[in-house]
Design a protein around this motif. Sequence first.
Motif, mmCIF file in Angstrom:
data_model
loop_
_atom_site.group_PDB
_atom_site.id
_atom_site.type_symbol
_atom_site.label_atom_id
_atom_site.label_comp_id
_atom_site.label_asym_id
_atom_site.label_seq_id
_atom_site.Cartn_x
_atom_site.Cartn_y
_atom_site.Cartn_z
ATOM 1 N N SER A 327 23.052 24.380 -38.142
ATOM 2 C CA SER A 327 22.068 24.449 -37.000
ATOM 3 C C SER A 327 20.993 25.616 -37.298
ATOM 4 O O SER A 327 20.121 25.714 -36.907
ATOM 5 N N GLY A 328 21.418 26.626 -38.042
ATOM 6 C CA GLY A 328 20.584 27.718 -38.545
ATOM 7 C C GLY A 328 20.498 27.727 -40.198
ATOM 8 O O GLY A 328 20.410 26.473 -40.647
ATOM 9 N N ASN A 329 19.805 28.651 -40.498
ATOM 10 C CA ASN A 329 19.808 28.708 -42.143
ATOM 11 C C ASN A 329 20.529 29.662 -43.077
ATOM 12 O O ASN A 329 20.233 29.819 -43.918
ATOM 13 N N ALA A 330 21.503 30.138 -42.298
ATOM 14 C CA ALA A 330 22.492 30.876 -42.956
ATOM 15 C C ALA A 330 23.583 30.194 -43.632
ATOM 16 O O ALA A 330 24.585 29.845 -43.025
ATOM 17 N N ARG A 331 23.348 30.010 -45.009
ATOM 18 C CA ARG A 331 24.462 29.139 -45.686
ATOM 19 C C ARG A 331 25.767 29.740 -45.949
ATOM 20 O O ARG A 331 25.863 30.841 -46.496
ATOM 21 N N PRO A 332 26.827 29.285 -45.423
ATOM 22 C CA PRO A 332 28.259 29.855 -45.532
ATOM 23 C C PRO A 332 28.501 30.271 -47.189
ATOM 24 O O PRO A 332 28.118 29.893 -47.899
ATOM 25 N N THR A 333 29.349 31.086 -47.242
ATOM 26 C CA THR A 333 29.585 31.696 -48.500
ATOM 27 C C THR A 333 31.325 30.736 -49.043
ATOM 28 O O THR A 333 31.097 30.712 -50.168
ATOM 29 N N ASP A 334 31.803 30.336 -48.000
ATOM 30 C CA ASP A 334 32.927 29.320 -48.473
ATOM 31 C C ASP A 334 32.385 28.089 -49.112
ATOM 32 O O ASP A 334 31.408 27.361 -48.609
ATOM 33 N N SER A 335 32.990 27.598 -50.240
ATOM 34 C CA SER A 335 32.601 26.570 -50.921
ATOM 35 C C SER A 335 32.628 25.337 -50.303
ATOM 36 O O SER A 335 31.721 24.328 -50.347
ATOM 37 N N THR A 336 33.737 25.078 -49.473
ATOM 38 C CA THR A 336 33.910 23.489 -48.743
ATOM 39 C C THR A 336 32.911 23.613 -47.441
ATOM 40 O O THR A 336 32.498 22.837 -47.214
ATOM 41 N N ALA A 337 32.683 24.926 -46.883
ATOM 42 C CA ALA A 337 31.845 25.160 -45.762
ATOM 43 C C ALA A 337 30.316 24.893 -46.290
ATOM 44 O O ALA A 337 29.585 24.327 -45.588
ATOM 45 N N GLN A 338 30.056 25.001 -47.653
ATOM 46 C CA GLN A 338 28.912 25.047 -47.977
ATOM 47 C C GLN A 338 28.681 23.427 -48.086
ATOM 48 O O GLN A 338 27.401 22.972 -48.229
#
Length: 393
Positions: A327-338
Amino acid sequence: QYYQNGFNEARHVLQAVTDATADGPKGINSPKVIETAYQEAYQATLDAQNAIKNGSNTDTVTDSDPNNPHDNVYKEAYKLAFDSNQASYMSGAKLFAQGVSSPNQLDMQTSGYNKANDGYHQAQQYFASLDSSLSINQKIDELNNQFNGLPDIVKTNKAYAVGYQSYIGSLKGYQAAIDNANNSDEKNKYAATDNGDEVSYAETLREGAAYNGAVDAFNDYKAHDVASEPKHKDDPTYVAAYNQAATDVANKVQSGADSFLSNANYTINANPQGIFDQAQAKGATDASDGFNADQTLSQTDLSAKSKAFQAGYNAKTQALNGLAASSGNARPTDSTAQVAYDAAKDARAALANNSVITDFSNKSEVYKFIYESVVSDYQKGMNKFKAADNSAN
């Protein structure tokens, strides 16, 4: 007098065979009886022992010089010595096939054990040198070809053949477990009895040992998520198969979990037969169960689940984290979350462009789940809006 002479000669022959069998070559220069018949029989016994070790399977003497044949004393002693020593020699080979420790004596039984051990390790070494791309059955064919090409003095030695075929039997047993984990015929081979053919007996026994070791490891892993307690710790073939299967099964379970999570269209085998196929299916099923479980488990409860279940559960957790972040623009660091983050962004863009996809053949389970969730939520919202609009009209 003739009767007494014959009696004494026979007694000396029997004693010489017994003494030579027990004492070996070291007794030839210090005979216990100074009689020609005794010394001749003693030498005949040593010759019989050497013939056995060199692959002979007949108790009849062949005279190398027809003009100077062996006399009856030698021939009778040779036959007696050959039969008794051959039985002892092969009993040692059978001990090897049964997984028993070496007698470790300076006798024919230990010689037979050691010769079987030689055959086993020769087959093992040749197996290790074969192209890894060959199947086990193809490698077994190569081993048989190798054996048939051995010099006669080697391949006619039944103790050596016992060892060589023991190794082939262990390969057959492991392959049988890969083919079918519920084969009662293979299971029962572990209780095989000697049918008079030592080589066949050895192969069958080792086949059963390897089969049971591999299947037991699979069942232990299935029950405890680890296989580390072989039942028959004193049987080297069983233990080797158990340990190999423990590693192979763990890898197949991991492969099943990875396959489910990495391939949105992965189909779990509904009727797996062998230990590998069953392990692969278990990994995929457990990962699926974990992925589809409600996200309400405590860490304690989760840690009690299988590693494949945990992998699926944790993938779902990260998928939801990625969805929330999208919902925002901060891409997660975890590969699965990405992956989840990208899937959510892709779905929203597709909805805006009216280009929603339904083919996820090159996508992961996480991508498909999040993508479809976003599309589903959008459609539910649209349906609710339309229902409210129709109600107002």
